[in-house]
Design a protein around this motif. Sequence first.
Motif, PDB file in Angstrom:
ATOM      1  N   VAL A  17       0.885  -1.173  -0.053  1.00  0.00           N
ATOM      2  CA  VAL A  17       0.077   0.045   0.112  1.00  0.00           C
ATOM      3  C   VAL A  17       0.965   1.411   0.018  1.00  0.00           C
ATOM      4  O   VAL A  17       2.146   1.064   0.323  1.00  0.00           O
ATOM      5  N   ILE A  18       0.329   2.342  -0.205  1.00  0.00           N
ATOM      6  CA  ILE A  18       1.170   3.669  -0.216  1.00  0.00           C
ATOM      7  C   ILE A  18       0.083   4.620   0.589  1.00  0.00           C
ATOM      8  O   ILE A  18      -1.026   4.616   0.388  1.00  0.00           O
ATOM      9  N   ILE A  19       0.628   5.004   1.965  1.00  0.00           N
ATOM     10  CA  ILE A  19       0.063   5.776   2.525  1.00  0.00           C
ATOM     11  C   ILE A  19       0.541   7.183   2.569  1.00  0.00           C
ATOM     12  O   ILE A  19       1.715   7.478   2.826  1.00  0.00           O
ATOM     13  N   GLN A  27       5.588   3.774   1.069  1.00  0.00           N
ATOM     14  CA  GLN A  27       5.288   2.503   0.350  1.00  0.00           C
ATOM     15  C   GLN A  27       5.452   1.398   1.296  1.00  0.00           C
ATOM     16  O   GLN A  27       6.475   1.140   1.844  1.00  0.00           O
ATOM     17  N   ILE A  28       4.386   0.579   1.575  1.00  0.00           N
ATOM     18  CA  ILE A  28       4.706  -0.170   2.886  1.00  0.00           C
ATOM     19  C   ILE A  28       4.182  -1.868   2.224  1.00  0.00           C
ATOM     20  O   ILE A  28       3.071  -2.062   1.699  1.00  0.00           O
ATOM     21  N   LYS A  29       5.065  -2.809   2.371  1.00  0.00           N
ATOM     22  CA  LYS A  29       4.443  -4.162   2.041  1.00  0.00           C
ATOM     23  C   LYS A  29       3.468  -4.852   3.056  1.00  0.00           C
ATOM     24  O   LYS A  29       3.763  -4.566   4.465  1.00  0.00           O
ATOM     25  N   ILE A  30       2.674  -5.500   2.563  1.00  0.00           N
ATOM     26  CA  ILE A  30       1.557  -5.923   3.511  1.00  0.00           C
ATOM     27  C   ILE A  30       1.311  -7.339   3.265  1.00  0.00           C
ATOM     28  O   ILE A  30       1.508  -7.858   2.135  1.00  0.00           O
ATOM     29  N   SER A  31       0.767  -8.286   4.306  1.00  0.00           N
ATOM     30  CA  SER A  31       0.087  -9.418   3.950  1.00  0.00           C
ATOM     31  C   SER A  31      -1.363  -9.263   3.278  1.00  0.00           C
ATOM     32  O   SER A  31      -1.819  -8.590   3.315  1.00  0.00           O
ATOM     33  N   LEU A  32      -1.746 -10.509   2.864  1.00  0.00           N
ATOM     34  CA  LEU A  32      -3.195 -10.504   2.329  1.00  0.00           C
ATOM     35  C   LEU A  32      -4.148 -10.109   3.457  1.00  0.00           C
ATOM     36  O   LEU A  32      -5.327  -9.624   2.923  1.00  0.00           O
ATOM     37  N   HIS A  47       0.754  -0.721  11.733  1.00  0.00           N
ATOM     38  CA  HIS A  47       1.759  -0.786  12.508  1.00  0.00           C
ATOM     39  C   HIS A  47       2.919  -1.435  11.533  1.00  0.00           C
ATOM     40  O   HIS A  47       2.904  -2.406  11.118  1.00  0.00           O
ATOM     41  N   THR A  48       4.113  -0.956  11.826  1.00  0.00           N
ATOM     42  CA  THR A  48       5.188  -1.252  10.893  1.00  0.00           C
ATOM     43  C   THR A  48       6.394  -1.831  11.404  1.00  0.00           C
ATOM     44  O   THR A  48       6.592  -1.463  12.677  1.00  0.00           O
ATOM     45  N   TYR A  49       7.130  -2.607  10.541  1.00  0.00           N
ATOM     46  CA  TYR A  49       8.429  -2.987  11.007  1.00  0.00           C
ATOM     47  C   TYR A  49       9.393  -2.529   9.678  1.00  0.00           C
ATOM     48  O   TYR A  49       9.215  -2.590   8.688  1.00  0.00           O
ATOM     49  N   THR A  58      13.014  -1.242   3.733  1.00  0.00           N
ATOM     50  CA  THR A  58      11.747  -1.659   3.413  1.00  0.00           C
ATOM     51  C   THR A  58      10.891  -1.589   4.480  1.00  0.00           C
ATOM     52  O   THR A  58      11.091  -2.193   5.466  1.00  0.00           O
ATOM     53  N   LEU A  59       9.620  -1.015   4.205  1.00  0.00           N
ATOM     54  CA  LEU A  59       8.731  -1.049   5.540  1.00  0.00           C
ATOM     55  C   LEU A  59       7.657  -2.088   5.312  1.00  0.00           C
ATOM     56  O   LEU A  59       7.052  -2.377   3.989  1.00  0.00           O
ATOM     57  N   TYR A  60       7.098  -2.996   6.350  1.00  0.00           N
ATOM     58  CA  TYR A  60       6.195  -4.054   6.382  1.00  0.00           C
ATOM     59  C   TYR A  60       5.252  -3.594   7.214  1.00  0.00           C
ATOM     60  O   TYR A  60       5.464  -3.131   8.373  1.00  0.00           O
ATOM     61  N   GLY A  61       3.843  -3.650   6.959  1.00  0.00           N
ATOM     62  CA  GLY A  61       2.909  -2.994   7.612  1.00  0.00           C
ATOM     63  C   GLY A  61       1.825  -4.070   8.240  1.00  0.00           C
ATOM     64  O   GLY A  61       1.513  -5.093   7.117  1.00  0.00           O
TER      65      GLY A  61
END
Length: 196
Positions: A17-19, A27-32, A47-49, A58-61
């Motif tokens: 997603v892009i927030i 730009q944050i990578k996300i799970s389904l 909530h990010t890592y 790389t951001l994971y959200g």
Amino acid sequence: MIAYIDGKLAHKDPTYVIIDVNGIGYQIKISLSTYSSLPAGERCKLHTYLNIKEDAHTLYGFTTVAEKEAFLHLISISGVGPNTGLMILSSLSVEEVQQAIVREDVRTIQNVKGIGAKTAQRIILELKDKLKKEVMLSDGVVPAASHNTNRAEALSALVTLGFAKNVAEKTLDNIIKREGGSLSVEELIKFALKSS
């Protein structure tokens, strides 16, 4: 480093997603599971890592703290990187991952794309005891996620106060068994300080 990002959901894709936060697009990578819980075009909080490598930041959200914690547990395992952790959480819910680990269900974890038998066994071996303490499925004491968070916060505070981590964990587990799972962080800490 970046605990969460709260802003307008500018773009939504099944993998990222892009927030928009005050004109800056993260730009944050996300799970389904995170993807399916996000409404398009509305304000959202993830909530990010932040994963830092030589060639990329790389951001994971995650929409829930529980999913972020499960992700952090998974990537603590040798051979499980952030993308693999995200793949596991895209294939299985947090509860399914926790139950597969606690019940030593290698096949469920191995069914995730890219996870071999050895990696699945390593995940179970290294996380089984940790998750049994957090989830306590066998006792049936802890269905509430808020309790896990309260226990984790109380544990962190006790370690900061000078308690040995294993002693603090045992003390908190005994308090929860004796008093029930609805105690606040402050109550857990007070009981622990009295019992030491």
